[in-house]
Write a protein that holds these residues in place. Structure first.
Motif, PDB file in Angstrom:
ATOM      1  N   UNK A 155       0.815  -1.337   0.061  1.00 30.06           N
ATOM      2  CA  UNK A 155      -0.082   0.023  -0.062  1.00 30.06           C
ATOM      3  C   UNK A 155       0.801   1.419  -0.174  1.00 30.06           C
ATOM      4  N   UNK A 156       2.078   1.154   0.816  1.00 33.60           N
ATOM      5  CA  UNK A 156       2.872   2.375   0.971  1.00 33.60           C
ATOM      6  C   UNK A 156       3.501   2.715  -0.550  1.00 33.60           C
ATOM      7  N   UNK A 179       7.065  -4.676  -7.577  1.00 35.22           N
ATOM      8  CA  UNK A 179       6.696  -5.871  -7.892  1.00 35.22           C
ATOM      9  C   UNK A 179       7.490  -6.857  -6.849  1.00 35.22           C
ATOM     10  N   UNK A 180       8.454  -6.372  -6.236  1.00 39.53           N
ATOM     11  CA  UNK A 180       9.044  -7.278  -5.085  1.00 39.53           C
ATOM     12  C   UNK A 180       8.006  -7.423  -3.783  1.00 39.53           C
ATOM     13  N   UNK A 181       7.508  -6.317  -3.436  1.00 39.45           N
ATOM     14  CA  UNK A 181       6.478  -6.142  -2.458  1.00 39.45           C
ATOM     15  C   UNK A 181       5.246  -7.200  -2.966  1.00 39.45           C
ATOM     16  N   UNK A 182       4.907  -6.954  -4.275  1.00 38.54           N
ATOM     17  CA  UNK A 182       3.662  -8.041  -4.192  1.00 38.54           C
ATOM     18  C   UNK A 182       4.265  -9.263  -4.380  1.00 38.54           C
ATOM     19  N   UNK A 183       5.106  -9.578  -4.718  1.00 39.57           N
ATOM     20  CA  UNK A 183       5.740 -11.164  -4.648  1.00 39.57           C
ATOM     21  C   UNK A 183       5.659 -11.616  -3.202  1.00 39.57           C
ATOM     22  N   UNK A 184       6.264 -10.744  -2.355  1.00 40.63           N
ATOM     23  CA  UNK A 184       6.303 -10.994  -1.058  1.00 40.63           C
ATOM     24  C   UNK A 184       5.016 -11.517  -0.233  1.00 40.63           C
ATOM     25  N   UNK A 191       3.034  -9.334  -9.775  1.00 39.60           N
ATOM     26  CA  UNK A 191       4.479  -8.930  -9.707  1.00 39.60           C
ATOM     27  C   UNK A 191       5.285  -9.270 -11.004  1.00 39.60           C
ATOM     28  N   UNK A 192       4.756 -10.364 -11.730  1.00 42.07           N
ATOM     29  CA  UNK A 192       5.246 -10.581 -12.988  1.00 42.07           C
ATOM     30  C   UNK A 192       5.030  -9.189 -14.031  1.00 42.07           C
ATOM     31  N   UNK A 193       3.799  -8.848 -13.839  1.00 42.25           N
ATOM     32  CA  UNK A 193       3.437  -7.535 -14.840  1.00 42.25           C
ATOM     33  C   UNK A 193       4.347  -6.512 -14.246  1.00 42.25           C
ATOM     34  N   UNK A 194       4.561  -6.136 -13.035  1.00 41.87           N
ATOM     35  CA  UNK A 194       5.225  -5.209 -12.574  1.00 41.87           C
ATOM     36  C   UNK A 194       6.716  -5.196 -12.941  1.00 41.87           C
TER      37      UNK A 194
END
Length: 264
Positions: A155-156, A179-184, A191-194
């Motif tokens: 969110x941040x 992307x890394x935050x989404x993956x986490x 994440x793949x998209x970003x």
């Protein structure tokens, strides 16, 4: 420490050279050459950069540019308490807020993510330019992850800058961090998209987004330096390179890929 003969000191920005004019000419030249070496070595040989920064600091500790360079050199070798002290000194001398994000990241490096997060909410952030505000957002997201708040980190990072189609110097890093935050948090498709969007913006190779995307797609890499890779039957393949964190996002070995400000 030895300095190549082709380093003159005039490679520095005009503003820094002007700061050094308060020193005797010979001393100013020596300091300038050491500052040039700090800039040249900081990314690839941080220990040597740190050595040159210490020399410059010994010669001209009352020059703000020297204190700032010493701060980044200490930051580059993981001496966060020392870096924070130098950044604070430079800030007192200049009154500028541009070091605020990297100071907050030093707090992360010292194991105080709560302090870094508090700094992200202080009025100093409003005095930063757009690049500085993005850096502060990256640091704040990293602090959230340090505190085990992975969803809050996602969110941040959600911001107008992230949504913008305009490519700025910080765009690739911001998309990569998102992307890394989404993956986490297990949102692999997003994440793949970003990571792909980070690649689009990363003309200078500032991130390893292409490697991260390849890993998500199941691509494996062969280490060309691995002597076992030349076996006649089936080469011994690794799982791919480790994610390369950015120094100003990721000064600690044990930290997530969001963090790190770079004020250089």
């Amino acid at each position: 420490m030895p300095i190549p003969e082709d380093v003159t000191g005039y490679e520095l920005d005009k503003e820094v050279r002007q700061e050094l004019m308060s020193l005797p000419k010979t001393l100013a030249e020596d300091v300038a050459k050491n500052l040039v070496m700090v800039a040249k070595l900081l990314d690839e040989e941080p220990e040597r950069a740190y050595g040159h920064a210490r020399i410059a600091l010994r010669l001209a500790s009352r020059v703000a540019a020297v204190r700032e360079a010493a701060g980044f050199a200490a930051y580059g070798v993981g001496k966060y308490a020392e870096a924070l002290a130098e950044f604070r000194a430079a800030r007192r001398m200049t009154g500028s807020s541009h070091l605020w994000p990297v100071m907050a990241d030093c707090e992360r490096g010292l194991g105080r993510p709560e302090k870094a997060l508090a700094m992200a909410g202080e009025s100093e952030v409003q005095r930063l330019d757009k690049a500085g505000q993005v850096e502060m957002r990256l640091v704040a997201a990293g602090a959230r992850r340090d505190m085990g708040q992975a969803e809050a980190a996602v969110v941040t990072l959600q911001s107008p800058e992230l949504a913008s189609h305009s490519v700025q110097p910080w765009t690739a890093r911001l998309r990569y961090a998102y992307a890394d935050a989404l993956l986490a948090v297990g949102r692999e498709e997003e994440a793949r998209e970003w990571f792909a969007r980070a690649i689009e913006a990363d003309q200078g190779g500032a991130t390893d987004a292409s490697d991260r995307l390849a890993e998500l797609d199941g691509v494996e890499f062969v280490d060309a330096l691995d002597p076992d890779a030349d076996q006649e039957d089936e080469p011994d393949r690794g799982s791919g390179p480790e994610p390369v964190g950015l120094r100003t996002e990721e000064p600690r070995d044990d930290r997530d890929d969001e963090g790190g400000a770079s004020g250089r």
